[in-house]
Design an enzyme around this catalytic site. Structure first.
Site, PDB file in Angstrom:
ATOM      1  N   SER A 256      -7.444 -20.364   0.344  1.00  0.00           N
ATOM      2  CA  SER A 256      -7.816 -18.951   0.253  1.00  0.00           C
ATOM      3  C   SER A 256      -7.751 -18.470  -1.192  1.00  0.00           C
ATOM      4  O   SER A 256      -7.079 -19.075  -2.037  1.00  0.00           O
ATOM      5  CB  SER A 256      -6.865 -18.096   1.100  1.00  0.00           C
ATOM      6  OG  SER A 256      -6.963 -18.443   2.456  1.00  0.00           O
TER       7      SER A 256
ATOM      8  N   HIS B  31      -3.843 -14.631  -0.909  1.00  0.00           N
ATOM      9  CA  HIS B  31      -2.486 -15.181  -0.852  1.00  0.00           C
ATOM     10  C   HIS B  31      -1.485 -14.102  -1.277  1.00  0.00           C
ATOM     11  O   HIS B  31      -0.451 -13.905  -0.636  1.00  0.00           O
ATOM     12  CB  HIS B  31      -2.365 -16.394  -1.783  1.00  0.00           C
ATOM     13  CG  HIS B  31      -2.963 -17.647  -1.209  1.00  0.00           C
ATOM     14  ND1 HIS B  31      -3.494 -18.645  -1.983  1.00  0.00           N
ATOM     15  CD2 HIS B  31      -3.106 -18.062   0.080  1.00  0.00           C
ATOM     16  CE1 HIS B  31      -3.933 -19.634  -1.208  1.00  0.00           C
ATOM     17  NE2 HIS B  31      -3.726 -19.296   0.044  1.00  0.00           N
TER      18      HIS B  31
ATOM     19  N   THR C 246      -9.462 -22.070  15.423  1.00  0.00           N
ATOM     20  CA  THR C 246     -10.261 -22.623  16.506  1.00  0.00           C
ATOM     21  C   THR C 246      -9.729 -23.996  16.904  1.00  0.00           C
ATOM     22  O   THR C 246      -8.632 -24.375  16.498  1.00  0.00           O
ATOM     23  CB  THR C 246     -11.748 -22.673  16.037  1.00  0.00           C
ATOM     24  OG1 THR C 246     -12.551 -23.116  17.093  1.00  0.00           O
ATOM     25  CG2 THR C 246     -11.954 -23.605  14.852  1.00  0.00           C
TER      26      THR C 246
HETATM   27  N1  SAH Z   1      -3.879 -21.032   4.039  1.00  0.00           N
HETATM   28  C1  SAH Z   1      -4.464 -22.298   3.673  1.00  0.00           C
HETATM   29  C2  SAH Z   1      -5.745 -22.651   4.436  1.00  0.00           C
HETATM   30  C3  SAH Z   1      -6.714 -21.557   4.790  1.00  0.00           C
HETATM   31  S1  SAH Z   1      -8.192 -22.145   5.610  1.00  0.00           S
HETATM   32  C4  SAH Z   1      -4.743 -22.364   2.195  1.00  0.00           C
HETATM   33  O1  SAH Z   1      -4.879 -21.322   1.566  1.00  0.00           O
HETATM   34  O2  SAH Z   1      -4.842 -23.472   1.681  1.00  0.00           O
HETATM   35  C5  SAH Z   1      -7.639 -22.095   7.311  1.00  0.00           C
HETATM   36  C6  SAH Z   1      -6.954 -23.312   7.767  1.00  0.00           C
HETATM   37  O3  SAH Z   1      -6.651 -23.147   9.151  1.00  0.00           O
HETATM   38  C7  SAH Z   1      -7.759 -24.600   7.670  1.00  0.00           C
HETATM   39  O4  SAH Z   1      -7.005 -25.565   7.000  1.00  0.00           O
HETATM   40  C8  SAH Z   1      -7.992 -25.003   9.134  1.00  0.00           C
HETATM   41  O5  SAH Z   1      -8.057 -26.413   9.316  1.00  0.00           O
HETATM   42  C9  SAH Z   1      -6.789 -24.388   9.810  1.00  0.00           C
HETATM   43  N2  SAH Z   1      -6.919 -24.131  11.248  1.00  0.00           N
HETATM   44  C10 SAH Z   1      -7.964 -23.566  11.932  1.00  0.00           C
HETATM   45  N3  SAH Z   1      -7.691 -23.510  13.256  1.00  0.00           N
HETATM   46  C11 SAH Z   1      -6.452 -24.051  13.417  1.00  0.00           C
HETATM   47  C12 SAH Z   1      -5.632 -24.293  14.566  1.00  0.00           C
HETATM   48  N4  SAH Z   1      -6.004 -23.981  15.813  1.00  0.00           N
HETATM   49  N5  SAH Z   1      -4.400 -24.860  14.377  1.00  0.00           N
HETATM   50  C13 SAH Z   1      -4.001 -25.212  13.117  1.00  0.00           C
HETATM   51  N6  SAH Z   1      -4.739 -25.024  12.002  1.00  0.00           N
HETATM   52  C14 SAH Z   1      -5.947 -24.445  12.149  1.00  0.00           C
END
Ligand code: SAH
Length: 198
Positions: free
Chosen positions: A29, A34, A184
């Site tokens: 993000s 953040h 998802t």
């Molecule tokens: N906060 C993190 C990632 C943000 S993107 C950063 O800043 O690096 C959102 C993340 O959520 C992705 O890595 C995606 O794989 C994860 N995600 C989506 N659905 C999810 C679920 N059901 N369970 C776990 N992770 C999930």
């Protein structure tokens, strides 16, 4: 955030204020998001807090949370893409491996919509992907006095602050409109659907 170098977590342009793709339909993000998440959660984070970071992706925010707690606190990052679990562990090791070694950070592979009951209740829950509706299991795993920030919605998403004020009571506040990747299933995210194999 100044104590965690984004260059250890972003594959390119680590200091630009925009989300950056990290593969598998995920992004790290943007720094302003953040910062926003940390800002709304900082009041409920104490030295020994338990924190859940759902969709921990690159591991950057998980690391920031770890910097806000002491050796008796714990932050669990839960991520459903195994390659990203591996990537985040690699990133965290580049940044400060001791936090994995002493158990302040725990990265687990799993469906974040179900939370992680083993380390519950949580004083703070951050959800880094947009849920179509509030996941009840995450509310269940929130401590009384705890707070969750979560983007909710599909086309139009709102960033919500959920405060648990009593065992069966939450207060909901809309903070702003946002754009996140969806919370998802793994198959939906990676584009592999069962019907593709039929
Ligand atoms: N906060 C993190 C990632 C943000 S993107 C950063 O800043 O690096 C959102 C993340 O959520 C992705 O890595 C995606 O794989 C994860 N995600 C989506 N659905 C999810 C679920 N059901 N369970 C776990 N992770 C999930």
């Amino acid at each position: 955030m100044l104590s965690v170098d984004r260059a250890d977590f972003a594959p390119s342009n680590p200091y630009s204020d925009s989300p950056i793709g990290i593969g598998h339909g995920a992004t790290i993000s943007a720094p302003h998001m953040h910062a926003t998440a940390l800002h709304y959660l900082e009041d409920v984070i104490k030295n020994d807090s338990h924190i859940l970071d759902v969709g921990s992706g690159s591991g950057y925010l998980t690391m920031c949370f770890a910097k806000m707690i002491g050796p008796n606190g714990k932050v669990v990052g839960i991520e459903h893409i195994p390659e990203l679990v591996e990537l985040s562990i690699k990133n965290i090791k580049k940044s400060d491996a001791s936090l994995l070694e002493n158990g302040v950070i725990k990265i687990v592979e799993g469906d974040g919509r179900e939370g992680y009951p083993k380390e519950a209740p949580y004083d703070a829950i951050h959800v880094g992907a947009a849920a179509p509706e509030l996941p009840s299991q995450l509310i269940d795993q929130l401590a009384v006095g705890g707070r969750m920030v979560i983007p909710v919605g599909t086309n139009y998403q709102e960033f919500l602050q959920i405060d648990k004020t009593a065992p069966d009571k939450v207060e909901k506040k809309t903070l702003m409109g946002v754009m996140y990747v969806p919370l998802t299933s793994r198959d939906q995210q990676t584009g592999i659907r069962t019907r593709d194999f039929l």
